[in-house]
Motif scaffolding. Structure first.
Motif, PDB file in Angstrom:
ATOM      1  N   HIS A 256       0.713  -1.083  -0.221  1.00 18.05           N
ATOM      2  CA  HIS A 256       0.096   0.146   0.032  1.00 18.05           C
ATOM      3  C   HIS A 256       0.977   1.128   0.110  1.00 18.05           C
ATOM      4  CE1 HIS A 256      -3.422   2.637   1.209  1.00 18.05           C
ATOM      5  NE2 HIS A 256      -2.362   3.514   2.088  1.00 18.05           N
ATOM      6  N   ARG A 257       1.735   1.662   0.992  1.00 23.86           N
ATOM      7  CA  ARG A 257       2.714   2.313   0.822  1.00 23.86           C
ATOM      8  C   ARG A 257       3.589   2.576  -0.183  1.00 23.86           C
ATOM      9  NH1 ARG A 257       4.684   0.641   4.748  1.00 23.86           N
ATOM     10  NH2 ARG A 257       6.594   0.151   4.277  1.00 23.86           N
ATOM     11  N   GLU A 258       4.359   1.162  -0.692  1.00 27.32           N
ATOM     12  CA  GLU A 258       4.987   1.494  -1.958  1.00 27.32           C
ATOM     13  C   GLU A 258       4.463   2.260  -3.651  1.00 27.32           C
ATOM     14  OE1 GLU A 258       8.266   1.715  -2.296  1.00 27.32           O
ATOM     15  OE2 GLU A 258       8.504   1.129   0.370  1.00 27.32           O
ATOM     16  N   LEU A 259       3.110   1.740  -3.449  1.00 28.06           N
ATOM     17  CA  LEU A 259       2.469   2.015  -4.813  1.00 28.06           C
ATOM     18  C   LEU A 259       1.936   3.528  -4.496  1.00 28.06           C
ATOM     19  CD1 LEU A 259       0.160  -0.689  -4.722  1.00 28.06           C
ATOM     20  CD2 LEU A 259       1.289  -0.129  -6.292  1.00 28.06           C
ATOM     21  N   ARG A 260       2.303   4.251  -3.891  1.00 28.79           N
ATOM     22  CA  ARG A 260       1.765   5.334  -3.454  1.00 28.79           C
ATOM     23  C   ARG A 260       2.744   5.316  -3.519  1.00 28.79           C
ATOM     24  NH1 ARG A 260      -1.984   2.219  -2.082  1.00 28.79           N
ATOM     25  NH2 ARG A 260      -4.305   3.072  -1.398  1.00 28.79           N
ATOM     26  N   ARG A 261       3.710   5.744  -2.857  1.00 30.98           N
ATOM     27  CA  ARG A 261       5.196   6.781  -3.126  1.00 30.98           C
ATOM     28  C   ARG A 261       5.175   6.489  -4.644  1.00 30.98           C
ATOM     29  NH1 ARG A 261      10.284   6.020   0.462  1.00 30.98           N
ATOM     30  NH2 ARG A 261      12.094   7.094  -0.541  1.00 30.98           N
ATOM     31  N   LEU A 262       5.307   5.216  -4.966  1.00 31.40           N
ATOM     32  CA  LEU A 262       5.538   5.575  -7.094  1.00 31.40           C
ATOM     33  C   LEU A 262       5.132   6.358  -7.450  1.00 31.40           C
ATOM     34  CD1 LEU A 262       6.145   1.713  -7.771  1.00 31.40           C
ATOM     35  CD2 LEU A 262       7.850   3.489  -7.794  1.00 31.40           C
ATOM     36  N   VAL A 263       3.792   6.736  -7.183  1.00 35.67           N
ATOM     37  CA  VAL A 263       2.098   7.405  -7.917  1.00 35.67           C
ATOM     38  C   VAL A 263       3.224   8.703  -7.799  1.00 35.67           C
ATOM     39  CG1 VAL A 263       0.293   8.288  -8.047  1.00 35.67           C
ATOM     40  CG2 VAL A 263       0.980   5.488  -8.371  1.00 35.67           C
ATOM     41  N   GLY A 264       3.165   9.481  -6.049  1.00 32.56           N
ATOM     42  CA  GLY A 264       3.717  10.740  -5.817  1.00 32.56           C
ATOM     43  C   GLY A 264       5.373  10.640  -6.874  1.00 32.56           C
ATOM     44  N   ASP A 265       5.966   9.827  -6.564  1.00 32.32           N
ATOM     45  CA  ASP A 265       7.388  10.362  -6.912  1.00 32.32           C
ATOM     46  C   ASP A 265       7.769  10.535  -8.250  1.00 32.32           C
ATOM     47  OD1 ASP A 265       8.279   9.555  -4.225  1.00 32.32           O
ATOM     48  OD2 ASP A 265       9.327   7.856  -4.843  1.00 32.32           O
ATOM     49  N   LEU A 266       7.067   9.837  -9.202  1.00 37.56           N
ATOM     50  CA  LEU A 266       6.998  10.076 -10.654  1.00 37.56           C
ATOM     51  C   LEU A 266       5.381   9.971 -10.871  1.00 37.56           C
ATOM     52  CD1 LEU A 266       9.081   6.858 -10.412  1.00 37.56           C
ATOM     53  CD2 LEU A 266       9.545   9.030 -11.633  1.00 37.56           C
ATOM     54  N   PRO A 267       5.112  11.721 -10.498  1.00 38.89           N
ATOM     55  CA  PRO A 267       3.576  11.508 -11.346  1.00 38.89           C
ATOM     56  C   PRO A 267       3.831  12.199 -12.763  1.00 38.89           C
ATOM     57  CG  PRO A 267       5.433  13.651 -10.932  1.00 38.89           C
ATOM     58  CD  PRO A 267       6.574  12.782 -10.616  1.00 38.89           C
ATOM     59  N   GLN A 268       5.034  11.895 -13.501  1.00 33.52           N
ATOM     60  CA  GLN A 268       4.356  12.272 -15.211  1.00 33.52           C
ATOM     61  C   GLN A 268       4.773  11.409 -15.771  1.00 33.52           C
ATOM     62  OE1 GLN A 268       7.743  11.864 -13.651  1.00 33.52           O
ATOM     63  NE2 GLN A 268       9.283  11.760 -14.466  1.00 33.52           N
ATOM     64  N   LEU A 269       4.322  10.287 -15.272  1.00 33.26           N
ATOM     65  CA  LEU A 269       4.271   8.046 -15.697  1.00 33.26           C
ATOM     66  C   LEU A 269       2.871   8.275 -15.066  1.00 33.26           C
ATOM     67  CD1 LEU A 269       7.060   6.526 -14.835  1.00 33.26           C
ATOM     68  CD2 LEU A 269       7.162   7.821 -15.872  1.00 33.26           C
ATOM     69  N   ARG A 270       2.463   6.842 -16.244  1.00 34.44           N
ATOM     70  CA  ARG A 270       1.363   6.482 -16.016  1.00 34.44           C
ATOM     71  C   ARG A 270       1.163   4.852 -16.007  1.00 34.44           C
ATOM     72  NH1 ARG A 270      -3.434   7.037 -19.987  1.00 34.44           N
ATOM     73  NH2 ARG A 270      -4.566   6.130 -18.682  1.00 34.44           N
ATOM     74  N   TRP A 271       0.714   4.484 -14.534  1.00 32.15           N
ATOM     75  CA  TRP A 271       1.070   2.979 -14.221  1.00 32.15           C
ATOM     76  C   TRP A 271       0.279   1.842 -14.995  1.00 32.15           C
ATOM     77  CZ3 TRP A 271       5.703   2.545 -12.836  1.00 32.15           C
ATOM     78  CH2 TRP A 271       6.434   4.205 -11.777  1.00 32.15           C
ATOM     79  N   VAL A 272       0.866   0.611 -15.445  1.00 31.81           N
ATOM     80  CA  VAL A 272      -0.363  -0.086 -15.490  1.00 31.81           C
ATOM     81  C   VAL A 272       0.645  -1.205 -14.136  1.00 31.81           C
ATOM     82  CG1 VAL A 272      -0.068  -2.595 -16.975  1.00 31.81           C
ATOM     83  CG2 VAL A 272       0.001  -0.453 -17.869  1.00 31.81           C
ATOM     84  N   LEU A 273      -0.423  -1.740 -13.810  1.00 33.71           N
ATOM     85  CA  LEU A 273      -0.466  -2.891 -12.681  1.00 33.71           C
ATOM     86  C   LEU A 273      -0.881  -4.265 -12.455  1.00 33.71           C
ATOM     87  CD1 LEU A 273      -2.334  -0.378 -10.145  1.00 33.71           C
ATOM     88  CD2 LEU A 273      -0.493   0.044 -11.183  1.00 33.71           C
ATOM     89  N   VAL A 274       0.403  -4.613 -12.664  1.00 29.29           N
ATOM     90  CA  VAL A 274      -0.028  -6.524 -12.742  1.00 29.29           C
ATOM     91  C   VAL A 274      -0.095  -6.982 -11.342  1.00 29.29           C
ATOM     92  CG1 VAL A 274       1.255  -8.202 -14.128  1.00 29.29           C
ATOM     93  CG2 VAL A 274       0.911  -6.211 -14.446  1.00 29.29           C
ATOM     94  N   GLY A 275      -0.683  -8.080 -11.522  1.00 30.86           N
ATOM     95  CA  GLY A 275      -0.769  -8.878 -10.012  1.00 30.86           C
ATOM     96  C   GLY A 275      -1.248 -10.262 -10.198  1.00 30.86           C
ATOM     97  N   ASP A 276      -1.859 -11.180  -9.102  1.00 29.51           N
ATOM     98  CA  ASP A 276      -2.315 -11.812  -8.987  1.00 29.51           C
ATOM     99  C   ASP A 276      -3.853 -12.227  -8.406  1.00 29.51           C
ATOM    100  OD1 ASP A 276      -1.874 -13.699  -6.359  1.00 29.51           O
ATOM    101  OD2 ASP A 276      -0.429 -12.959  -7.365  1.00 29.51           O
TER     102      ASP A 276
END
Length: 366
Positions: A256-276
């Motif tokens: 939870h914490r790292e997902l939000r940190r990545l979004v905040g750290d790199l606002p120029q990116l739009r992310w594809v999330l992959v999981g199971d």
């Protein structure tokens, strides 16, 4: 009434510190020395501002023969993963980090871990950064610096998404960690090819592997990813054992914490999330999509088989909260499939509308 702030570490942390301190004292008498073990980090190079990098490493005690440039001397590549858990981290060890023309001094924290954000003048792309403990040869940390014009990022789970693991059942976790050899681990079919397909618009797009696994096996996982043609990228792991607040760390909170940190750290990116769908990924991704839909491109979920679901949590169906997340309306597209080939087929079908908002999650293609 004001709730008092904890000033003394949790009992578990104090016990761990005492035991590891005694072990460290013994090993030092036998000539063991501090060694900086760097992990792959990331950073940003803004167009009109000072850049930064996130440097990740651990300082641990290693035998006198260990060369920081020779991975085979500290990691048994063909061996069982249990060997990688028997390490002694050292806190309060100064480490020098040279980032381009800048020299930084950082210090290891509890367990020997360093997670530091440092000023940087590095250009976009991959870089090698020397890190040094006084009196020891320098080791090299890899860093991926994201440029201001980049737009695509990919965040991937590891266990049962890129690697067949069947966690977290305790007996199977023990078997996979302490018995199975590193080179015997199997990739999830077709996932590496799927990641290549996802990155076609930007072949060098940042890929981050986010896991609840321990940092002790980070280098082994990196070798696994390279051996099976997964894109190179930072790993964000956690540390098992007591914290200053409790007996065990929460893997869910870590993600939870790292997902939000990545979004905040790199606002120029739009992310594809992959999981199971075997653990927390659907719920975590659904929560993030509700908070910052403008930062996400799509969510891809690998569906575990009934047997894999039973091995993972004891039921042939996904956990109820994950099923609810999978079936709830979402502001971003969701694709589901049993492996990389099935997800790629779903991706091809959705490609014409993949950049448009979706009123809900497409049904499974398999």
């Amino acid at each position: 009434m004001t709730v008092p702030t904890r000033t003394r570490p949790h009992l578990g942390a104090r016990l761990e510190n005492a035991v590891m301190g005694r072990i460290a004292d013994v090993l030092r008498r036998f000539g063991w020395h501090p060694l900086a073990v760097p992990y792959t980090g990331y950073g940003s190079a803004p167009a009109d501002d000072q850049g930064w990098v996130r440097v990740l490493m651990r300082v641990k005690l290693s035998p006198p023969r260990t060369d920081p440039q020779d991975e085979s001397s500290e990691d048994d590549e063909g061996g069982r993963w249990w060997r990688k858990f028997f390490t002694v981290g050292l806190g309060d060890v100064p480490v020098t980090v040279r980032v381009g023309d800048r020299v930084h001094e950082v210090s290891s924290g509890r367990g020997g871990y360093i997670d530091a954000v440092l000023a940087s003048d590095l250009t976009p792309g991959w870089h090698e950064v020397p890190v040094r403990v006084e009196g020891r040869p320098a080791a090299t940390a890899d860093l991926r610096v994201v440029g201001p014009d980049e737009r695509l990022g990919l965040i991937s789970d590891i266990d049962d998404t890129v690697m067949v693991t069947a966690l977290p059942r305790p007996l199977l976790a023990f078997w996979n960690t302490f018995v199975v050899k590193e080179t015997s681990r199997r990739p999830v079919p077709g996932m590496a090819a799927l990641y290549g397909r996802l990155r076609e618009p930007e072949p060098d797009a940042l890929v981050v592997y986010l896991s609840t696994g321990a940092w002790n096996v980070a280098r082994a996982i990196s070798r696994f990813l390279e051996r099976h043609d997964y894109p190179r990228g930072p790993l964000l792991m956690t540390d098992w054992g007591p914290t200053n607040d409790g007996w065990f760390r929460s893997g869910r909170d870590h993600k939870h914490r790292e997902l939000r940190r990545l979004v905040g750290d790199l606002p120029q990116l739009r992310w594809v999330l992959v999981g199971d769908d075997g653990q927390h990924d659907p719920q975590l991704y659904e929560d993030l999509a509700g908070e910052v839909p403008q930062s996400l491109r799509m969510v891809l979920i690998r569906q575990l088989s009934a047997v894999e679901q039973v091995l993972t949590h004891g039921s042939p169906l996904p956990p109820p909260n994950q099923s609810q997340a999978l079936n709830a309306p979402s502001p971003v597209p969701w694709l589901r499939g049993t492996d990389g080939a099935a997800l790629t087929a779903q991706l091809e079908q959705a490609r014409p509308s993949s950049e448009k908002p979706s009123s809900g999650k497409p049904s499974s293609g398999t």
